[in-house]
Design an enzyme around this catalytic site. Structure first.
Site, short mmCIF file in Angstrom:
data_model
loop_
_atom_site.label_atom_id
_atom_site.label_comp_id
_atom_site.label_asym_id
_atom_site.label_seq_id
_atom_site.Cartn_x
_atom_site.Cartn_y
_atom_site.Cartn_z
N SER A 124 -6.52 125.12 -78.58
CA SER A 124 -6.76 124.69 -79.96
C SER A 124 -6.04 125.57 -80.96
O SER A 124 -5.92 125.20 -82.12
CB SER A 124 -8.26 124.63 -80.27
OG SER A 124 -8.91 125.75 -79.77
N HIS A 145 -5.64 117.81 -76.80
CA HIS A 145 -6.69 118.60 -77.46
C HIS A 145 -7.96 117.78 -77.68
O HIS A 145 -7.99 116.88 -78.52
CB HIS A 145 -6.16 119.14 -78.80
CG HIS A 145 -7.11 120.08 -79.47
ND1 HIS A 145 -7.27 120.14 -80.83
CD2 HIS A 145 -7.94 121.00 -78.95
CE1 HIS A 145 -8.19 121.06 -81.12
NE2 HIS A 145 -8.61 121.59 -80.00
N GLU A 157 -6.36 114.83 -79.84
CA GLU A 157 -5.04 115.06 -80.42
C GLU A 157 -4.02 115.18 -79.29
O GLU A 157 -4.18 116.01 -78.39
CB GLU A 157 -5.04 116.34 -81.26
CG GLU A 157 -5.88 116.21 -82.52
CD GLU A 157 -5.92 117.48 -83.35
OE1 GLU A 157 -5.81 117.37 -84.58
OE2 GLU A 157 -6.07 118.59 -82.79
N ASN A 195 -8.25 120.62 -87.09
CA ASN A 195 -8.67 121.96 -87.51
C ASN A 195 -7.95 122.40 -88.79
O ASN A 195 -8.49 123.18 -89.57
CB ASN A 195 -8.44 122.98 -86.39
CG ASN A 195 -9.48 122.82 -85.29
OD1 ASN A 195 -10.54 122.24 -85.51
ND2 ASN A 195 -9.18 123.32 -84.11
#
Ligand code: NAI
Length: 511
Positions: A124, A145, A157, A195
């Site tokens: 991540s 991800h 992702e 994120n």
């Protein structure tokens, strides 16, 4: 390769901790033979047994037939050496978050697996490109991800490193759909899409808190009950734990070469030092007893009323809407309609992006009698009032008593450009726009990814469209002007679309 809907037949999960276990459940449920490998003795067996138990529970609840549960469990195969992975056509790595360890692992894997095998990492925070640089053939490596818990968080992702091939990403997107999840193709950029998009909410909230604008509880109430977020920013930080969140804030800030938009606050650093981590340590922004936050009751709305009220029309639509709201409140109230307020009137202003002081002075109003009302999210939910440093206690109470008299929840905050919700919402939209501008993901993918990954009621571009791009731009420009801080500079994506009067999801024309 198998049929188009399931481009792989054997997945190998390397690292069967929290994430590896959840992902293995998905691959096995999608019909893939799933090899489980972990260097910690017993870890892969524990993962297999844990997943089998989850499948049995799903069968007991009727979400899965017991035959499907048994067939899925039979596809989970524990292996004990990297040599046992030769049959895999998909590798999913979910080991410790260290570049050197991941690179060494992928080098070893590349020497063993077939040339057609796709290699993926669930990292991540590391660069997928940097991990793939260890390989002879970086084109077959991508980020894959997932979010925790992987079976329930229905977004993945698919991260294209600088040398990742299109076919690699396409195959991973197809597999993701077979899980019942939504794939989103993203560029290998710090924080990827989700994120990265999540930076604005907590970072701006910490800034508001550190300026003494509102308490943590008030901040959370405003973001929940006015702006519609499921969790306030302080509750969210308490849930994640500052030992996790603060380093992420710092890492993303530094990876963007000290981009001021992501500048963390000493607020979280000090709290981390104090061990105020959140739920896991029993105290964070809130104190926890038996797993529940101990909340002081909210101060009741006072019964005070002003002798008369004057409402600014500097922003005509907001002034009219506020006047209509006040007229509909119970009890008699004198609403002045002269251009200038009488000497005793409570003066209500409706600024966007500026503070109450600036609004009062710009409109030649008495700052002692001026209170601002945040109109950005309308007047249906909690209403935020904001006083100048000079607003008298009597006028503050009169404003709270008046606006809260119809049973509306009211929070009075200290002076702040854009109060609370305006600042935080504008920053969320601005970061979302910059994600589009930097081509990290296609504009139409940004909102669904953020809604699923972060649980926001609306993605950043949809939020900007609902508030109107012109209004968000106005808030940011005023914040930028008032603070002089480049963190508030509007994204060019927002600026252009606001000027053109089009939706924030509008891509550049491709014809
Ligand atoms: P974890 O600590 O629960 O599991 C990691 C597992 O990898 C452990 O069982 C460990 O024994 C094993 N391991 C370590 N080095 C190994 C090696 N060289 N070969 C084989 N196995 C090895 O960690 P978690 O939370 O599952 O994270 C794994 C990866 O997923 C990390 O890259 C992390 O950044 C990423 N990630 C984590 C998320 C989370 O919410 N926990 C969310 C998304 C990604």
């Amino acid at each position: 390769m198998d049929d188009g809907s399931r481009p792989f037949s054997t997945a190998a999960l390397i690292g069967t901790g929290v994430m590896g276990r959840g992902i293995a459940q998905l691959t096995a449920q999608a019909g893939l033979r799933t090899l489980l490998y972990d260097t910690r003795p017993g870890a892969a067996e524990a993962a297999r047994d844990g997943i089998t138990q989850v499948l049995q529970q799903l069968a007991a609840k009727g979400r899965l037939s017991s035959e499907d549960a048994a067939a899925t469990a039979s596809r989970l195969i524990v292996v004990t050496a990297l040599d046992d992975l030769v049959s895999a056509d998909l590798i999913i790595e979910a080991i410790v978050e260290r570049l050197d360890v991941k690179q060494a692992l992928f080098r070893e894997l590349e020497a063993r697996v077939a040339p057609t095998c796709v290699l993926t990492t669930n990292t991540s925070s590391l660069s997928v490109t940097a991990i793939a640089a260890a390989l002879e053939r970086p084109d077959r490596m991508a980020g894959f991800h997932f979010f925790n818990p992987a079976p329930l968080m229905k977004i993945v992702e698919v991260v294209a490193g600088a040398r990742t091939s299109d076919a690699t990403c396409e195959a991973l997107c197809t597999l993701t759909r077979a899980f019942g999840h939504r794939p989103v193709r993203v560029k290998d950029w710090p924080g990827f899409l989700i994120n990265h998009a999540g930076r604005a909410y907590v970072t701006e909230a910490m800034r508001v808190l550190s300026e003494g604008v509102a308490s943590a509880a008030d901040l959370d109430r405003i973001m929940r009950e006015a702006a519609g977020f499921r969790m306030g920013p302080c509750e969210l930080l308490d849930l994640t734990g500052l030992d996790v969140s603060h380093p992420v804030m710092e890492s993303i800030y530094h990876q963007f070469y000290e981009e001021p938009r992501f500048r963390p606050s000493p607020e979280t650093q000090r709290r981390l030092e104090a061990g105020l981590l959140g739920r896991k340590s029993g105290e964070g922004f809130y104190r926890y007893q038996d797993g529940r936050a101990v909340l002081a009751p909210e101060t009741p709305v006072p019964n005070d009323r002003p002798a008369s009220v004057w409402i600014s029309r500097a922003d005509v639509a907001s002034g009219e809407a506020l006047a209509a709201f006040v007229r509909a409140l119970p009890g008699a109230i004198v609403i002045e309609d002269a251009a200038v307020p009488s000497p005793a009137a409570l003066c209500l202003v409706t600024p966007f992006g500026t503070d109450a002081t600036t609004a009062a002075l710009a409109q030649r109003l008495d700052p002692v009698r001026t209170v601002a009302v945040d109109m950005l999210f309308g007047l249906d939910g909690r209403i935020t009032l904001m006083h100048t440093p000079l607003t008298s206690t009597a006028m503050r109470r009169a404003a709270q008593g008046l606006i809260g008299s119809g049973g509306h929840a009211v929070t009075m905050v200290a002076d702040s450009p854009g109060a609370v919700a305006q600042r935080v919402a504008a920053m969320i939209v601005n970061v979302g726009c910059d994600i589009a501008q930097q081509r990290i993901a296609a504009p139409e993918d940004i909102d669904p990814a953020v809604e699923r990954g972060l649980g926001y009621p609306r993605g950043p571009l949809a939020l900007g469209d609902a508030l109107t791009p012109a209004r968000v731009l106005q808030v940011l420009e005023a914040l930028h002007w008032q603070t002089g801080d480049p963190r508030y500079r509007p994204s060019l994506w927002l600026r252009r679309r606001a000027a053109l009067g089009v939706s924030l999801t509008t891509p550049d024309r491709a014809d």
